[in-house]
Design a protein around this motif. Structure first.
Motif, short mmCIF file in Angstrom:
data_model
loop_
_atom_site.label_atom_id
_atom_site.label_comp_id
_atom_site.label_asym_id
_atom_site.label_seq_id
_atom_site.Cartn_x
_atom_site.Cartn_y
_atom_site.Cartn_z
N SER A 29 0.77 -1.14 -0.10
CA SER A 29 -0.19 -0.13 0.03
C SER A 29 0.93 1.20 -0.05
CB SER A 29 -0.80 -0.03 1.13
OG SER A 29 -0.09 -0.17 2.31
N ASP A 30 0.39 2.26 -0.20
CA ASP A 30 1.00 3.64 -0.21
C ASP A 30 1.48 3.94 1.17
OD1 ASP A 30 0.56 4.18 -2.95
OD2 ASP A 30 -1.18 5.15 -2.48
N PHE A 51 9.37 4.79 -7.92
CA PHE A 51 7.97 4.01 -7.80
C PHE A 51 7.16 5.13 -8.14
CE2 PHE A 51 10.89 2.68 -4.09
CZ PHE A 51 11.31 1.27 -4.55
N PRO A 52 7.07 5.38 -9.39
CA PRO A 52 6.11 6.41 -9.90
C PRO A 52 4.56 6.07 -9.80
CG PRO A 52 7.14 5.21 -11.70
CD PRO A 52 7.97 4.90 -10.47
N ARG A 53 4.29 4.77 -9.73
CA ARG A 53 2.87 4.55 -9.43
C ARG A 53 2.79 4.08 -8.13
NH1 ARG A 53 1.11 0.15 -13.51
NH2 ARG A 53 3.18 -0.97 -13.01
N ASP A 57 4.40 -0.32 -8.02
CA ASP A 57 5.79 -0.43 -8.38
C ASP A 57 6.70 -1.03 -7.47
OD1 ASP A 57 5.22 0.41 -11.01
OD2 ASP A 57 5.62 2.62 -10.73
N LEU A 58 6.45 -0.76 -6.11
CA LEU A 58 7.22 -1.39 -5.01
C LEU A 58 7.16 -2.86 -4.99
CD1 LEU A 58 8.92 -0.97 -2.56
CD2 LEU A 58 6.91 -0.65 -1.37
N ALA A 59 5.82 -3.22 -5.30
CA ALA A 59 5.54 -4.81 -5.35
C ALA A 59 6.44 -5.32 -6.52
CB ALA A 59 4.06 -4.92 -5.53
N LEU A 60 6.17 -4.73 -7.73
CA LEU A 60 6.83 -5.01 -8.81
C LEU A 60 8.51 -5.30 -8.69
CD1 LEU A 60 4.61 -3.48 -11.50
CD2 LEU A 60 4.91 -6.00 -11.10
N LEU A 115 -6.46 -7.61 -8.71
CA LEU A 115 -7.24 -6.66 -8.91
C LEU A 115 -7.39 -6.30 -10.56
CD1 LEU A 115 -6.31 -4.34 -6.02
CD2 LEU A 115 -8.24 -5.41 -6.26
N PRO A 116 -8.42 -6.05 -11.18
CA PRO A 116 -8.40 -5.84 -12.56
C PRO A 116 -7.43 -4.69 -12.90
CG PRO A 116 -10.77 -6.10 -11.81
CD PRO A 116 -9.73 -6.06 -10.43
N ILE A 117 -7.29 -3.73 -12.19
CA ILE A 117 -6.53 -2.59 -12.78
C ILE A 117 -5.02 -3.13 -12.79
CG2 ILE A 117 -6.09 -1.70 -10.34
CD1 ILE A 117 -6.06 1.04 -11.77
N TYR A 118 -4.53 -4.17 -12.10
CA TYR A 118 -3.03 -4.43 -11.86
C TYR A 118 -3.06 -5.94 -12.60
CZ TYR A 118 -2.60 -0.46 -8.88
OH TYR A 118 -2.57 0.78 -8.14
N ALA A 119 -4.07 -6.67 -12.91
CA ALA A 119 -3.49 -7.98 -13.50
C ALA A 119 -2.68 -8.04 -14.61
CB ALA A 119 -5.25 -8.25 -13.98
N ALA A 120 -2.80 -6.99 -15.60
CA ALA A 120 -1.66 -7.10 -16.39
C ALA A 120 -0.34 -6.92 -15.90
CB ALA A 120 -1.78 -5.99 -17.40
#
Length: 231
Positions: A29-30, A51-53, A57-60, A115-120
């Motif tokens: 989380s933020d 980590f711009p997003r 981006d931290l998890a990635l 989550l759909p927004i991060y599934a890709a």
């Protein structure tokens, strides 16, 4: 320049390490990112560049660090006496062992990327793991097999991680047995494909509709995913 790059990498690792202390409580989380930046002493402005997003981006970054460590391990060639099946199995197992002490962080990451927004983003991360393994093992395919190998291994890896998240057996032995079964299933599929190529029906398909597959090319150094069609 090299020193700056090393420093940047070290700073990112410091934030990831700090975040891993908070992820079990706050998830990816933020709030976790804010606390990790504070704990690591990194300027929040620089954190926004790294980590711009934010938290995704931290998890990635955590996932990609594991893939880099896996690539280094593969490069050390720890596969004496193993065939390709054994090597792939060892790679998947080692990738999971790299995060052995961070099961909850992986669980929270799985939830985030569902989550759909991060599934890709999640699918791309898993694909990168599969590509790291195949590239490290010297895969030289340049046609549709480049994709099918990575897609199949992505499925094996993701299924094994999900099983591991719920595994309570000693030494995760149930997970490794599950992995062996999944790899065995894949090898059965490859055996059937080989048999198809050797029978008249398979040859007829290859000479007809199957020729379309010959047009599919792996992405080159100058071509990003998903690749291209050849002429």
């Amino acid at each position: 320049m090299a020193d700056e790059m090393i420093s940047h990498s070290d700073q990112k690792d410091a934030v990831i390490d700090a975040a891993l202390l908070h992820v079990p409580f706050d998830g990816w989380s933020d709030e976790t990112l804010r606390r990790a930046l504070g704990d690591s002493g990194l300027d929040p402005a620089l954190g926004r560049v790294m980590f711009p997003r934010g938290a995704v981006d931290l998890a990635l970054a955590f996932h990609m660090r594991g893939d880099r460590k896996l690539a280094e391990w593969i490069a050390s060639d720890p596969f004496q006496g193993m065939g390709m099946t054994g090597k792939i199995t060892a790679c998947v197992r080692h990738r999971i062992e790299l995060v052995q002490g961070h099961r909850e962080a992986v669980r929270r990451g799985t939830t985030l990327f569902a989550l759909p927004i991060y599934a890709a983003d999640g699918a791309k991360a898993i694909w990168n793991t599969a590509d790291t393994i195949w590239a490290g093992l010297g895969d030289s395919s340049t046609d549709h097999n480049w994709y099918t190998k990575r897609a199949t291994l992505s499925g094996v890896y993701s299924a094994t991680v999900l099983y591991w998240l719920g595994d309570e057996s000693d030494g995760d032995e149930a997970t490794w047995a599950f992995l062996d079964r999944r790899i065995a299933n894949v090898m059965q599929i490859e055996k059937v494909k080989a048999q198809m190529r050797g029978n008249p029906l398979g040859r007829a398909f290859a000479a007809g509709p199957g020729r379309l597959l010959e047009l599919v090319k792996a992405p080159g150094a100058a071509r990003p995913m998903p690749g291209r069609w050849g002429r």
